[in-house]
Design a protein around this motif. Sequence first.
Motif, mmCIF file in Angstrom:
data_model
loop_
_atom_site.group_PDB
_atom_site.id
_atom_site.type_symbol
_atom_site.label_atom_id
_atom_site.label_comp_id
_atom_site.label_asym_id
_atom_site.label_seq_id
_atom_site.Cartn_x
_atom_site.Cartn_y
_atom_site.Cartn_z
ATOM 1 N N GLN A 42 -2.887 -1.662 -2.996
ATOM 2 C CA GLN A 42 -2.606 -1.623 -4.430
ATOM 3 C C GLN A 42 -2.038 -2.926 -4.974
ATOM 4 N N LYS A 55 0.859 -1.192 0.000
ATOM 5 C CA LYS A 55 0.000 0.000 0.000
ATOM 6 C C LYS A 55 0.894 1.240 0.000
ATOM 7 N N THR A 94 -7.713 1.163 0.559
ATOM 8 C CA THR A 94 -7.541 0.162 -0.501
ATOM 9 C C THR A 94 -6.055 -0.145 -0.672
ATOM 10 N N SER A 112 -12.116 -6.645 -3.141
ATOM 11 C CA SER A 112 -11.883 -6.083 -4.470
ATOM 12 C C SER A 112 -12.836 -4.902 -4.640
ATOM 13 N N ASP A 113 -13.013 -4.476 -5.886
ATOM 14 C CA ASP A 113 -13.957 -3.380 -6.145
ATOM 15 C C ASP A 113 -15.398 -3.871 -6.237
ATOM 16 N N ARG A 148 -11.530 -2.592 3.944
ATOM 17 C CA ARG A 148 -11.433 -1.678 2.789
ATOM 18 C C ARG A 148 -11.791 -0.229 3.118
ATOM 19 N N CYS A 164 -7.283 -1.772 5.930
ATOM 20 C CA CYS A 164 -7.374 -2.436 4.621
ATOM 21 C C CYS A 164 -8.255 -3.694 4.691
#
Length: 261
Positions: free
Chosen positions: A72, A27, A70, A84-85, A67, A64
């Motif tokens: 990377q 991150k 987020t 995830s998204d 979330r 994290c």
Amino acid sequence: MSETLDHIASAARTDAPPAIMLDKVNKWFGALHVLRDVSLNVALGERVVVCGPSGSGKSTMIRCINRLETHQEGKILVNGIELSDDLKALDDIRREVGMVFQSFNLFPHLTILENCTLAPIWVRRMPKKEAEELAMEYLTRVRIPEQAKKYPGQLSGGQQQRVAIARALCMKPKIMLFDEPTSALDPEMIKEVLDTMVGLAETGMTMICVTHEMGFARQVADRVVFMDRGEIVEIGEPNHLFENPQTERLKTFLSQILRGH
């Protein structure tokens, strides 16, 4: 070093499936690399305390996990679901993960009971009467049922933090995350919050707690994770880790903590 850590990270309670798995998580905040290849498995029912100096990435790591931040690179799985998204997957995860912050984040215009029933009613679609019964059950567990009709501003800091814990429990989470829950409290209020957390740990709740309270870590933690400069430096059973630190970074940290007490 990392191979040893990976082995230790996956060794605890191998009979239970991981409730949380972080695999080489990285991150950045701009150019600042705040998490560096962080890997950690937390078993179902395991209690993990995360410690380390300011700026070591502890709070970022647990933020994290649901979330609020987020990552990377790398993977994070909660109860087998990858973060995830995907908003539906995120909703599913957040229903199972309760979080308590340094600041109590209570709604000042709502009573203690209303603070506790808001999410069960709106998110879990629980009938109001059932939500109020559940809230009273958890307010009793954190030993402040008599405060139910009051507003947050009428309570001490320690009482407000216990309300925040009860509010998180009202969503019936499988996992609880604590981000330095006593750091904003006066010394005389810290014990009442830690006692509440000890009681919660005794129920078998999966917990990750970022804290400098080493006595709490010794009493409650199955494992302690020491972080520094965005990395997991050492992981181990609390007594072994505190009495036999393997790195200069942990020795320095422990000497500073002991000096501070």
